[in-house]
Every structure is written in structure tokens, then in C-alpha cells.
Design a protein around this motif. Structure first.
Motif, short mmCIF file in Angstrom:
data_model
loop_
_atom_site.label_atom_id
_atom_site.label_comp_id
_atom_site.label_asym_id
_atom_site.label_seq_id
_atom_site.Cartn_x
_atom_site.Cartn_y
_atom_site.Cartn_z
N THR A 111 -44.25 10.26 -16.26
CA THR A 111 -44.40 11.49 -15.50
C THR A 111 -43.35 11.66 -14.41
O THR A 111 -42.79 12.74 -14.24
CB THR A 111 -45.80 11.58 -14.86
OG1 THR A 111 -46.77 11.47 -15.90
CG2 THR A 111 -46.00 12.86 -14.11
N TYR A 112 -43.03 10.62 -13.68
CA TYR A 112 -42.09 10.71 -12.55
C TYR A 112 -40.72 10.11 -12.84
O TYR A 112 -39.85 10.08 -11.97
CB TYR A 112 -42.67 10.00 -11.33
CG TYR A 112 -43.99 10.57 -10.86
CD1 TYR A 112 -44.03 11.73 -10.10
CD2 TYR A 112 -45.19 9.95 -11.19
CE1 TYR A 112 -45.23 12.27 -9.68
CE2 TYR A 112 -46.41 10.48 -10.76
CZ TYR A 112 -46.41 11.63 -10.01
OH TYR A 112 -47.60 12.16 -9.59
N THR A 113 -40.51 9.62 -14.04
CA THR A 113 -39.32 8.84 -14.37
C THR A 113 -38.01 9.59 -14.13
O THR A 113 -37.03 9.00 -13.66
CB THR A 113 -39.39 8.35 -15.83
OG1 THR A 113 -40.56 7.54 -15.97
CG2 THR A 113 -38.17 7.54 -16.22
N LEU A 114 -37.95 10.88 -14.41
CA LEU A 114 -36.71 11.63 -14.30
C LEU A 114 -36.53 12.31 -12.94
O LEU A 114 -35.67 13.17 -12.78
CB LEU A 114 -36.61 12.67 -15.42
CG LEU A 114 -36.52 12.08 -16.83
CD1 LEU A 114 -36.57 13.18 -17.88
CD2 LEU A 114 -35.28 11.22 -17.00
N ASP A 115 -37.32 11.92 -11.94
CA ASP A 115 -37.19 12.49 -10.60
C ASP A 115 -35.95 11.91 -9.92
O ASP A 115 -35.96 10.77 -9.44
CB ASP A 115 -38.43 12.20 -9.75
CG ASP A 115 -39.64 12.98 -10.21
OD1 ASP A 115 -39.52 13.79 -11.15
OD2 ASP A 115 -40.72 12.79 -9.63
N SER A 116 -34.90 12.69 -9.89
CA SER A 116 -33.63 12.20 -9.38
C SER A 116 -32.74 13.38 -9.01
O SER A 116 -32.78 14.42 -9.66
CB SER A 116 -32.95 11.36 -10.46
OG SER A 116 -31.74 10.83 -10.04
N THR A 117 -31.94 13.21 -7.97
CA THR A 117 -30.85 14.14 -7.69
C THR A 117 -29.70 13.75 -8.60
O THR A 117 -29.45 12.57 -8.82
CB THR A 117 -30.42 14.03 -6.22
OG1 THR A 117 -31.51 14.48 -5.39
CG2 THR A 117 -29.19 14.85 -5.93
N LEU A 118 -29.03 14.74 -9.15
CA LEU A 118 -27.93 14.47 -10.08
C LEU A 118 -26.68 15.20 -9.61
O LEU A 118 -26.69 16.43 -9.46
CB LEU A 118 -28.33 14.92 -11.49
CG LEU A 118 -27.41 14.54 -12.62
CD1 LEU A 118 -27.34 13.02 -12.78
CD2 LEU A 118 -27.89 15.17 -13.93
N LEU A 119 -25.62 14.46 -9.34
CA LEU A 119 -24.32 15.01 -8.96
C LEU A 119 -23.34 14.68 -10.08
O LEU A 119 -23.23 13.53 -10.49
CB LEU A 119 -23.84 14.32 -7.68
CG LEU A 119 -23.47 15.17 -6.50
CD1 LEU A 119 -24.66 15.96 -6.01
CD2 LEU A 119 -22.91 14.32 -5.40
N ILE A 120 -22.63 15.70 -10.56
CA ILE A 120 -21.70 15.53 -11.67
C ILE A 120 -20.37 16.16 -11.30
O ILE A 120 -20.33 17.26 -10.73
CB ILE A 120 -22.22 16.24 -12.94
CG1 ILE A 120 -23.61 15.74 -13.31
CG2 ILE A 120 -21.25 16.06 -14.09
CD1 ILE A 120 -24.33 16.63 -14.29
N CYS A 121 -19.28 15.50 -11.64
CA CYS A 121 -17.94 16.06 -11.43
C CYS A 121 -17.13 15.91 -12.71
O CYS A 121 -17.11 14.86 -13.33
CB CYS A 121 -17.24 15.35 -10.28
SG CYS A 121 -15.58 16.01 -9.96
N ILE A 122 -16.48 17.00 -13.09
CA ILE A 122 -15.51 17.01 -14.19
C ILE A 122 -14.19 17.41 -13.55
O ILE A 122 -14.14 18.40 -12.81
CB ILE A 122 -15.88 18.05 -15.26
CG1 ILE A 122 -17.26 17.79 -15.83
CG2 ILE A 122 -14.83 18.12 -16.33
CD1 ILE A 122 -17.28 16.94 -17.04
N ALA A 123 -13.12 16.68 -13.83
CA ALA A 123 -11.84 17.00 -13.19
C ALA A 123 -10.68 16.79 -14.15
O ALA A 123 -10.75 15.97 -15.06
CB ALA A 123 -11.65 16.12 -11.96
N ASP A 124 -9.64 17.58 -13.91
CA ASP A 124 -8.36 17.33 -14.57
C ASP A 124 -7.34 17.05 -13.46
O ASP A 124 -7.73 16.81 -12.31
CB ASP A 124 -7.96 18.49 -15.49
CG ASP A 124 -7.82 19.83 -14.77
OD1 ASP A 124 -7.59 19.85 -13.53
OD2 ASP A 124 -7.94 20.86 -15.44
#
Length: 151
Positions: A111-124
Motif C-alpha cells: 500500500t505505501y511502497t511507492l510513496d516517494s518524491t521523484l526527481l528526474i533529469c534528462i540532459a544533452d
């Protein structure tokens, strides 16, 4: 271009609830992801660390697949940021992570497993695109010393 990552257990935690991932893909784009697991959810289920990993690898899987057709930062921007469509990326990532989790744990235990802040960066070499899902912020420091904070 080079990318790197590091994570460690916080001083008030017994277990690390976070995960980070960084790579240069075959098409030359850099990918960096940080998942910051929710401590109170981890106290409930004890598996937020697994969720942080699943979210990070799900984000990479989804975005790397997208960059096979849209292989520039600008094309990813056009795909997910124009007209406020960035939430669609979040939905793709969470759906993929939920499906993966169903193969590992029962619904009741996860139930709570995916409780997370997610920061993603894609760069060239010239541009970076940052996505933030959850309660995180992005602090940008430019070469001329200016700073900008966005959430």
C-alpha cells in the motif's frame, strides 16, 4: 558529459529509504534520477526502499524508450511539457512501477511502497530538462551566480 550519483542513510533512519540512478544512454543523453522515500510510509510498510528503486528504474525504462523516437531534450520537452502534459509522464512511471510491484508483493503489503518524491533529469550537451513529482524542489544555479528555485 559525465554523470554520477551518491546516496546515504539519514542520521535519524535505520534503513535507507532513498535511491539514485545515473547513466549516459547510447544516444548520448544523460539520465539522472533521485527517489526520496517517505519515512512515515516506510514505518508503515518497511518497503519504501524497494519502491524508490522501482520508481527510479521505471522512470529510466519509460524515458529511455521514449528517447528512441524523440532523442533530444527539446523533443522530450515537446512531448511532456507543452500544454501542461508533464503529469502524463508521472502517470506512465507510476503505472509501470505499480505493475512491476504487483509481481513482487501482495496489494495489502504494498500500500505505501511507492510513496516517494521523484526527481528526474534528462540532459544533452546544451540543455537539461528536470521533472519533479512529489514534494521536492529544483534549485538552479547559473554560471553567472544567479539562482532560481522552482517546485
Amino acid at each position: 558529459m559525465k554523470v554520477d550519483h551518491f546516496y546515504t542513510i539519514g542520521c535519524d533512519h535505520d534503513e535507507c529509504q532513498d535511491y539514485s540512478l545515473s547513466r549516459i544512454w547510447e544516444n548520448g543523453l544523460a539520465f539522472v534520477c533521485v527517489a526520496d522515500g517517505c519515512s512515515s510510509s516506510h514505518n508503515e510498510c518497511g518497503s519504501v526502499d524497494l519502491g524508490a528503486r522501482l520508481l527510479s528504474f521505471s522512470a529510466e525504462y519509460i524515458l529511455q524508450g521514449m528517447t528512441k523516437r524523440h532523442n533530444t531534450v527539446d523533443s522530450i520537452y515537446d512531448l511532456f511539457c507543452k500544454d501542461g502534459k508533464h503529469h502524463e509522464l508521472g502517470e506512465l512511471i507510476i503505472t509501470f512501477a505499480k505493475n512491476s510491484l504487483q509481481n513482487l508483493m501482495s496489494q495489502e503489503d504494498s500500500t505505501y511502497t511507492l510513496d516517494s518524491t521523484l526527481l528526474i533529469c534528462i540532459a544533452d550537451e546544451n540543455r537539461a530538462l528536470v521533472f519533479c513529482f512529489g514534494d521536492g524542489v529544483v534549485d538552479i544555479e547559473y554560471n553567472d551566480g544567479r539562482r532560481e528555485c522552482q517546485n
